[in-house]
Design a protein around this motif. Structure first.
Motif, PDB file in Angstrom:
ATOM      1  N   THR A  73      20.393  32.710  -3.507  1.00 23.95           N
ATOM      2  CA  THR A  73      19.711  33.281  -2.343  1.00 23.95           C
ATOM      3  C   THR A  73      18.483  32.465  -1.978  1.00 23.95           C
ATOM      4  O   THR A  73      18.249  32.164  -0.798  1.00 23.95           O
ATOM      5  N   ILE A  74      17.705  32.064  -2.965  1.00 24.64           N
ATOM      6  CA  ILE A  74      16.522  31.227  -2.714  1.00 24.64           C
ATOM      7  C   ILE A  74      16.954  29.873  -2.159  1.00 24.64           C
ATOM      8  O   ILE A  74      16.365  29.362  -1.196  1.00 24.64           O
ATOM      9  N   ILE A 129      19.644  29.051  -0.470  1.00 22.43           N
ATOM     10  CA  ILE A 129      20.114  29.200   0.917  1.00 22.43           C
ATOM     11  C   ILE A 129      18.923  29.329   1.855  1.00 22.43           C
ATOM     12  O   ILE A 129      18.897  28.723   2.923  1.00 22.43           O
ATOM     13  N   THR A 130      17.918  30.080   1.454  1.00 24.15           N
ATOM     14  CA  THR A 130      16.729  30.259   2.278  1.00 24.15           C
ATOM     15  C   THR A 130      15.944  28.961   2.419  1.00 24.15           C
ATOM     16  O   THR A 130      15.531  28.591   3.523  1.00 24.15           O
ATOM     17  N   VAL A 131      15.739  28.256   1.319  1.00 23.09           N
ATOM     18  CA  VAL A 131      14.939  27.025   1.335  1.00 23.09           C
ATOM     19  C   VAL A 131      15.630  25.915   2.114  1.00 23.09           C
ATOM     20  O   VAL A 131      15.000  25.203   2.883  1.00 23.09           O
ATOM     21  N   THR A 132      16.925  25.752   1.916  1.00 22.46           N
ATOM     22  CA  THR A 132      17.642  24.651   2.569  1.00 22.46           C
ATOM     23  C   THR A 132      18.104  24.988   3.968  1.00 22.46           C
ATOM     24  O   THR A 132      18.521  24.104   4.706  1.00 22.46           O
ATOM     25  N   GLY A 133      18.046  26.256   4.339  1.00 20.74           N
ATOM     26  CA  GLY A 133      18.463  26.653   5.672  1.00 20.74           C
ATOM     27  C   GLY A 133      19.965  26.652   5.873  1.00 20.74           C
ATOM     28  O   GLY A 133      20.433  26.543   7.010  1.00 20.74           O
ATOM     29  N   MET A 134      20.724  26.738   4.797  1.00 22.71           N
ATOM     30  CA  MET A 134      22.182  26.811   4.925  1.00 22.71           C
ATOM     31  C   MET A 134      22.535  28.051   5.733  1.00 22.71           C
ATOM     32  O   MET A 134      22.101  29.148   5.421  1.00 22.71           O
ATOM     33  N   ALA A 135      23.298  27.863   6.762  1.00 22.64           N
ATOM     34  CA  ALA A 135      23.662  28.988   7.620  1.00 22.64           C
ATOM     35  C   ALA A 135      25.131  29.348   7.424  1.00 22.64           C
ATOM     36  O   ALA A 135      25.962  28.486   7.160  1.00 22.64           O
ATOM     37  N   ASP A 136      25.433  30.609   7.570  1.00 21.10           N
ATOM     38  CA  ASP A 136      26.809  31.099   7.543  1.00 21.10           C
ATOM     39  C   ASP A 136      27.575  30.640   6.306  1.00 21.10           C
ATOM     40  O   ASP A 136      28.670  30.118   6.391  1.00 21.10           O
TER      41      ASP A 136
END
Length: 185
Positions: A129-130, A132-139
């Motif tokens: 979760t962290i 995805i948030t830090v790297t900006g991975m979408a969808d």
């Protein structure tokens, strides 16, 4: 009543494969089975999402990373479970009859389930979760808090603990072993 510390004096690891190989074999086998289940449920997790975590294009690299994760986490389990405090806790005499009746192999298997739960909580739920948030991975299709992910990691831990307990024998004579690849006297 025997304490965990007393029990460490009575038990140790023996057998010709020891914790390193037991952890590696358990980690690889359990990851292969878990990956197979992921493949049946949602193959894009293996082929697309796992490579995307490392900035790679979709492909077979997901299998490699998934198995590498299992190998390293399995070795980590072997290292953790072979520490005197943890080993003493697992092999300690307890006052609960059903738990007391379980041998070291069954207790190590149960420890594998707990380890699988901890891995699920730390990696997919928190770290993923962290990330995805830090790297900006979408969808992303990676099931961070999905029930299927929890069940998969619990099964992964079950297989890891069971395979580890097959490779590593816990017995009193093992405490006399000088090194991880020496046979007890």
């Amino acid at each position: 009543m025997t304490t965990a510390t007393d029990s460490v004096a009575a038990y140790g690891y023996g057998g010709r494969f020891y914790w390193l190989v037991g952890g590696a074999a358990g980690g690889l086998l359990s990851s292969a089975l878990f990956g197979g289940l992921l493949w049946l449920v949602e193959p894009t997790i293996i082929t697309e999402t796992i490579p995307a975590i490392y900035g790679l294009e979709p492909g077979a690299a997901g299998w490699g990373f998934h198995l590498l994760h299992g190998l390293l986490l399995g070795i980590g389990f072997g290292l953790l479970i072979s520490r005197p405090l943890v080993l003493g806790t697992i092999t300690a005499t307890v006052e609960t009859d059903p738990l007391e009746a379980l041998g070291p192999g069954a207790r190590i298997t149960m420890a594998g389930i707990v380890y699988g739960l901890a891995i699920w909580a730390l990696l997919p739920v928190i770290a993923q979760t962290i990330w995805i948030t830090v790297t900006g991975m979408a969808d992303t299709t990676f099931p961070t808090i999905a029930f299927e992910s929890l069940v998969g990691h619990l099964l992964w831990g079950l297989v890891l603990g069971a395979v580890f307990s097959l490779f590593v024998e816990v017995r009193p004579a093992a405490r006399d072993t000088a090194g991880p690849f020496d046979e007890p006297e």
